[in-house]
Design a protein around this motif. Structure first.
Motif, short mmCIF file in Angstrom:
data_model
loop_
_atom_site.label_atom_id
_atom_site.label_comp_id
_atom_site.label_asym_id
_atom_site.label_seq_id
_atom_site.Cartn_x
_atom_site.Cartn_y
_atom_site.Cartn_z
N UNK A 227 0.83 -1.20 0.00
CA UNK A 227 0.00 0.00 0.00
C UNK A 227 0.86 1.25 0.00
N UNK A 228 0.25 2.36 -0.38
CA UNK A 228 0.94 3.66 -0.38
C UNK A 228 -0.08 4.75 -0.18
N UNK A 229 0.32 5.79 0.57
CA UNK A 229 -0.55 6.95 0.71
C UNK A 229 -0.68 7.69 -0.62
N UNK A 230 0.44 7.76 -1.34
CA UNK A 230 0.45 8.43 -2.63
C UNK A 230 1.54 7.82 -3.51
N UNK A 231 1.21 7.58 -4.75
CA UNK A 231 2.18 7.02 -5.70
C UNK A 231 2.13 7.86 -6.97
N UNK A 232 3.26 8.48 -7.32
CA UNK A 232 3.36 9.29 -8.53
C UNK A 232 4.36 8.64 -9.48
N UNK A 233 3.92 8.36 -10.70
CA UNK A 233 4.76 7.61 -11.63
C UNK A 233 4.84 8.28 -12.99
N UNK A 234 5.98 8.10 -13.64
CA UNK A 234 6.16 8.52 -15.03
C UNK A 234 6.45 7.29 -15.87
N UNK A 235 5.88 7.26 -17.08
CA UNK A 235 6.09 6.12 -17.96
C UNK A 235 5.35 4.90 -17.48
N UNK A 236 4.00 5.00 -17.36
CA UNK A 236 3.19 3.91 -16.81
C UNK A 236 2.83 2.89 -17.88
N UNK A 237 2.91 1.61 -17.52
CA UNK A 237 2.45 0.52 -18.39
C UNK A 237 1.60 -0.44 -17.58
N UNK A 238 0.55 -0.97 -18.22
CA UNK A 238 -0.33 -1.95 -17.58
C UNK A 238 -0.63 -3.04 -18.60
N UNK A 239 -0.36 -4.28 -18.25
CA UNK A 239 -0.59 -5.37 -19.19
C UNK A 239 -0.83 -6.68 -18.45
N UNK A 240 -1.42 -7.63 -19.12
CA UNK A 240 -1.69 -8.92 -18.52
C UNK A 240 -0.52 -9.87 -18.66
N UNK A 241 -0.32 -10.69 -17.65
CA UNK A 241 0.73 -11.71 -17.68
C UNK A 241 0.25 -12.95 -16.93
N UNK A 242 0.99 -14.01 -17.06
CA UNK A 242 0.77 -15.21 -16.25
C UNK A 242 2.10 -15.55 -15.58
#
Length: 208
Positions: free
Chosen positions: A50-65
């Motif tokens: 968990x995190x109170x706040x998360x700031x990111x640059x260059x975000x990727x989201x993808x499915x994996x197994x």
């Protein structure tokens, strides 16, 4: 699909990943039957991050197994970032101890000010929730093998379970507040964390 900015509850984005996970899981079963080993083996035990706040640059989201040492297949959503800053970082896992009962191994950082900073940060999660998400230059529906803002974890790209034609998402920047992951793996090229504390406590003392 592209937008300059967006604000929404993050849990809605998980729904977009379901078709990709099903396709990737099917691919994973095929590869497992062909006796090809995945490049990254997990324990299979879930933990909380968990995190109170998360700031990111260059975000990727993808499915994996992901794959365990026993050969079990675990579908996950991978969220990656080239650079991330985290306030109020917490990681916890419950460990059952014979006779004594459950113990919680809990790691915290950046809770007294300052920020944890990581590069090439990847979380393999089964669920991800945040009270609020603010994104810029968001793309939904891009092929995982064609990500430009974010990247694919190097280990995932080499894995036979990675589907380059699977649906993915990316954003130039994202800020999440009150973030909660149920995860099976975390990796980072570098991590700098102030006020790091690791404790083993009897009983249940999870991050959330």
């Amino acid at each position: 699909m592209s937008h300059n900015s967006g604000r929404t509850r993050w849990r809605r984005f998980a729904l977009v990943m379901v078709p990709s996970l099903l396709v990737t899981a099917a691919l994973g079963l095929t590869m497992a039957q062909g006796a090809l080993a995945a490049s990254f083996l997990i324990s299979g035990q879930k933990f909380k991050l968990s995190a109170d706040r998360l700031a990111a640059r260059g975000l990727s989201i993808y499915g994996m197994v992901d794959r365990t040492r026993k050969g079990d297949l675990v579908p996950v959503v991978v969220t990656g970032a080239k650079h991330v800053k985290i306030d109020g970082l917490c990681q916890s896992v419950v460990v059952p101890v014979p006779v004594l009962g459950p113990y919680t191994l809990r790691l915290t950082a950046a809770e007294q000010g300052g920020q944890a900073v990581a590069k090439d940060f990847y979380v393999d999660a089964t669920t991800l929730e945040a009270d609020q998400a603010s994104l810029s230059d968001l793309d939904i529906g891009i092929a995982a093998g064609s990500l430009t803002e974010g990247e694919i974890n190097r280990g995932d790209r080499k894995s036979p379970f990675f589907n380059p034609d699977g649906i993915a998402q990316q954003a130039e920047e994202v800020v999440l507040t009150d973030v909660q992951y149920r995860a099976v793996a975390v990796s980072a090229a570098t991590l700098s964390a102030p006020d790091l504390e690791l404790r083993l406590k009897q009983g249940l003392h999870e991050c959330f």
